[in-house]
Design an enzyme around this catalytic site. Structure first.
Site, PDB file in Angstrom:
ATOM      1  N   HIS A 165       7.444  19.767  15.425  1.00 36.78           N
ATOM      2  CA  HIS A 165       6.622  19.986  16.622  1.00 36.78           C
ATOM      3  C   HIS A 165       5.973  18.682  17.089  1.00 36.78           C
ATOM      4  O   HIS A 165       5.949  18.376  18.273  1.00 36.78           O
ATOM      5  CB  HIS A 165       5.496  20.990  16.329  1.00 36.78           C
ATOM      6  CG  HIS A 165       5.959  22.360  15.976  1.00 36.78           C
ATOM      7  ND1 HIS A 165       5.556  23.007  14.829  1.00 36.78           N
ATOM      8  CD2 HIS A 165       6.780  23.232  16.608  1.00 36.78           C
ATOM      9  CE1 HIS A 165       6.101  24.205  14.784  1.00 36.78           C
ATOM     10  NE2 HIS A 165       6.852  24.368  15.845  1.00 36.78           N
ATOM     11  N   LYS A 220       2.608  39.411  15.825  1.00 32.97           N
ATOM     12  CA  LYS A 220       2.919  38.650  14.609  1.00 32.97           C
ATOM     13  C   LYS A 220       1.659  38.571  13.766  1.00 32.97           C
ATOM     14  O   LYS A 220       0.558  38.624  14.286  1.00 32.97           O
ATOM     15  CB  LYS A 220       3.352  37.231  14.974  1.00 32.97           C
ATOM     16  CG  LYS A 220       4.798  37.105  15.420  1.00 32.97           C
ATOM     17  CD  LYS A 220       5.188  35.636  15.538  1.00 32.97           C
ATOM     18  CE  LYS A 220       6.582  35.456  16.106  1.00 32.97           C
ATOM     19  NZ  LYS A 220       6.908  34.032  16.329  1.00 32.97           N
ATOM     20  N   ARG A 273      16.618  23.105  17.914  1.00 35.07           N
ATOM     21  CA  ARG A 273      17.030  22.548  16.628  1.00 35.07           C
ATOM     22  C   ARG A 273      18.521  22.674  16.414  1.00 35.07           C
ATOM     23  O   ARG A 273      19.196  21.748  16.030  1.00 35.07           O
ATOM     24  CB  ARG A 273      16.304  23.269  15.480  1.00 35.07           C
ATOM     25  CG  ARG A 273      14.913  22.803  15.275  1.00 35.07           C
ATOM     26  CD  ARG A 273      14.126  23.797  14.494  1.00 35.07           C
ATOM     27  NE  ARG A 273      13.942  25.010  15.263  1.00 35.07           N
ATOM     28  CZ  ARG A 273      13.120  25.981  14.926  1.00 35.07           C
ATOM     29  NH1 ARG A 273      12.452  25.909  13.802  1.00 35.07           N
ATOM     30  NH2 ARG A 273      12.988  27.037  15.694  1.00 35.07           N
ATOM     31  N   SER A 275       8.028  26.178  10.791  1.00 33.52           N
ATOM     32  CA  SER A 275       6.770  26.553  10.139  1.00 33.52           C
ATOM     33  C   SER A 275       7.053  27.562   9.023  1.00 33.52           C
ATOM     34  O   SER A 275       6.435  27.519   7.956  1.00 33.52           O
ATOM     35  CB  SER A 275       5.813  27.183  11.154  1.00 33.52           C
ATOM     36  OG  SER A 275       5.612  26.325  12.241  1.00 33.52           O
TER      37      SER A 275
HETATM   38  P1  ADP Z   1       7.878  30.163  18.761  1.00 26.84           P
HETATM   39  O1  ADP Z   1       7.314  31.304  17.998  1.00 26.84           O
HETATM   40  O2  ADP Z   1       7.503  30.145  20.205  1.00 26.84           O
HETATM   41  O3  ADP Z   1       9.343  29.886  18.550  1.00 26.84           O
HETATM   42  P2  ADP Z   1       7.327  27.852  17.142  1.00 26.84           P
HETATM   43  O4  ADP Z   1       5.981  27.332  16.790  1.00 26.84           O
HETATM   44  O5  ADP Z   1       8.196  28.298  16.040  1.00 26.84           O
HETATM   45  O6  ADP Z   1       7.047  28.936  18.217  1.00 26.84           O
HETATM   46  O7  ADP Z   1       8.102  26.742  17.959  1.00 26.84           O
HETATM   47  C1  ADP Z   1       7.659  26.242  19.192  1.00 26.84           C
HETATM   48  C2  ADP Z   1       8.752  25.391  19.813  1.00 26.84           C
HETATM   49  O8  ADP Z   1       9.006  24.273  18.986  1.00 26.84           O
HETATM   50  C3  ADP Z   1      10.084  26.106  19.972  1.00 26.84           C
HETATM   51  O9  ADP Z   1      10.672  25.652  21.161  1.00 26.84           O
HETATM   52  C4  ADP Z   1      10.887  25.649  18.781  1.00 26.84           C
HETATM   53  O10 ADP Z   1      12.271  25.669  19.055  1.00 26.84           O
HETATM   54  C5  ADP Z   1      10.382  24.229  18.650  1.00 26.84           C
HETATM   55  N1  ADP Z   1      10.523  23.723  17.283  1.00 26.84           N
HETATM   56  C6  ADP Z   1      10.156  24.301  16.136  1.00 26.84           C
HETATM   57  N2  ADP Z   1      10.472  23.545  15.060  1.00 26.84           N
HETATM   58  C7  ADP Z   1      11.059  22.428  15.567  1.00 26.84           C
HETATM   59  C8  ADP Z   1      11.653  21.262  14.983  1.00 26.84           C
HETATM   60  N3  ADP Z   1      11.739  21.102  13.670  1.00 26.84           N
HETATM   61  N4  ADP Z   1      12.173  20.340  15.830  1.00 26.84           N
HETATM   62  C9  ADP Z   1      12.125  20.528  17.167  1.00 26.84           C
HETATM   63  N5  ADP Z   1      11.611  21.609  17.768  1.00 26.84           N
HETATM   64  C10 ADP Z   1      11.090  22.547  16.989  1.00 26.84           C
END
Ligand code: ADP
Length: 163
Positions: free
Chosen positions: A17, A41, A90, A128
């Site tokens: 992120h 969630k 990803r 996460s």
């Molecule tokens: P959500 O529940 O909206 O998917 P996340 O916190 O999991 O929220 O992710 C937010 C954004 O960050 C999403 O677009 C996800 O694809 C991106 N993201 C999560 N992990 C990574 C990573 N390792 N590299 C790049 N983008 C990521």
């Protein structure tokens, strides 16, 4: 002035992120990270904690702000007068869901565009969820997030275990 929002759960933020935020902060005049308060969630961290974690981690980026929000990302974008929603990609597995979301958002708000940043390769496996899973089993979190975040994950899980 180009302003973008980056919405997500961020439970909690990882290097993946933070990499997207840093890169977006170079592309846009202002980046507003939106931490989703999602009642369906059950997150490890409260929305306030997730916001504070991100504020600390992005403190050195002068054009990045962090807020919580509820509801639709397009409404969050409009509230902040942003014309772009940023999402991270990803792997192919992200693609179908992200495409559907982007198309839905386009129908809801034709004035707001979605832009995807592909992850830096070293963070492609990272989420996460994976970080929390490794933490639960006592694995090394050093490659997943900065120490100030991993410390909070470990503390939080310990507190939960004590209950
Ligand atoms: P959500 O529940 O909206 O998917 P996340 O916190 O999991 O929220 O992710 C937010 C954004 O960050 C999403 O677009 C996800 O694809 C991106 N993201 C999560 N992990 C990574 C990573 N390792 N590299 C790049 N983008 C990521």
């Amino acid at each position: 002035m180009t302003r973008a929002v980056y919405p997500g759960s961020f439970d909690p933020a990882t290097y993946g992120h933070l990499d997207v935020i840093k890169r977006a902060s170079k592309l846009f005049d202002q980046v507003i990270v939106g931490v989703l308060l999602n009642s369906t969630k059950s997150p490890l961290f409260s929305v306030e904690e997730r916001v504070n974690i991100l504020k600390d981690a992005t403190a050195l980026l002068g054009n990045v702000a962090v807020y919580s929000f509820e509801g639709l990302s397009v409404n969050f974008a409009r509230e902040h007068h942003a014309s772009v929603i940023i999402r991270g990609l990803r792997a192919v597995t992200d693609f179908e869901y992200e495409l559907q979301m982007a198309q839905t958002n386009r129908v809801l708000a034709p004035d707001v565009d979605t832009m995807f940043l592909t992850t830096s390769l070293e963070y492609a496996y990272l989420s996460s969820t994976i970080m929390k899973e490794v933490a639960r089993f006592g694995g090394d979190l050093g490659r997943f997030a900065p120490p100030q975040i991993t410390r909070r994950v470990i503390e939080k899980l310990q507190k939960q275990g004590d209950k």
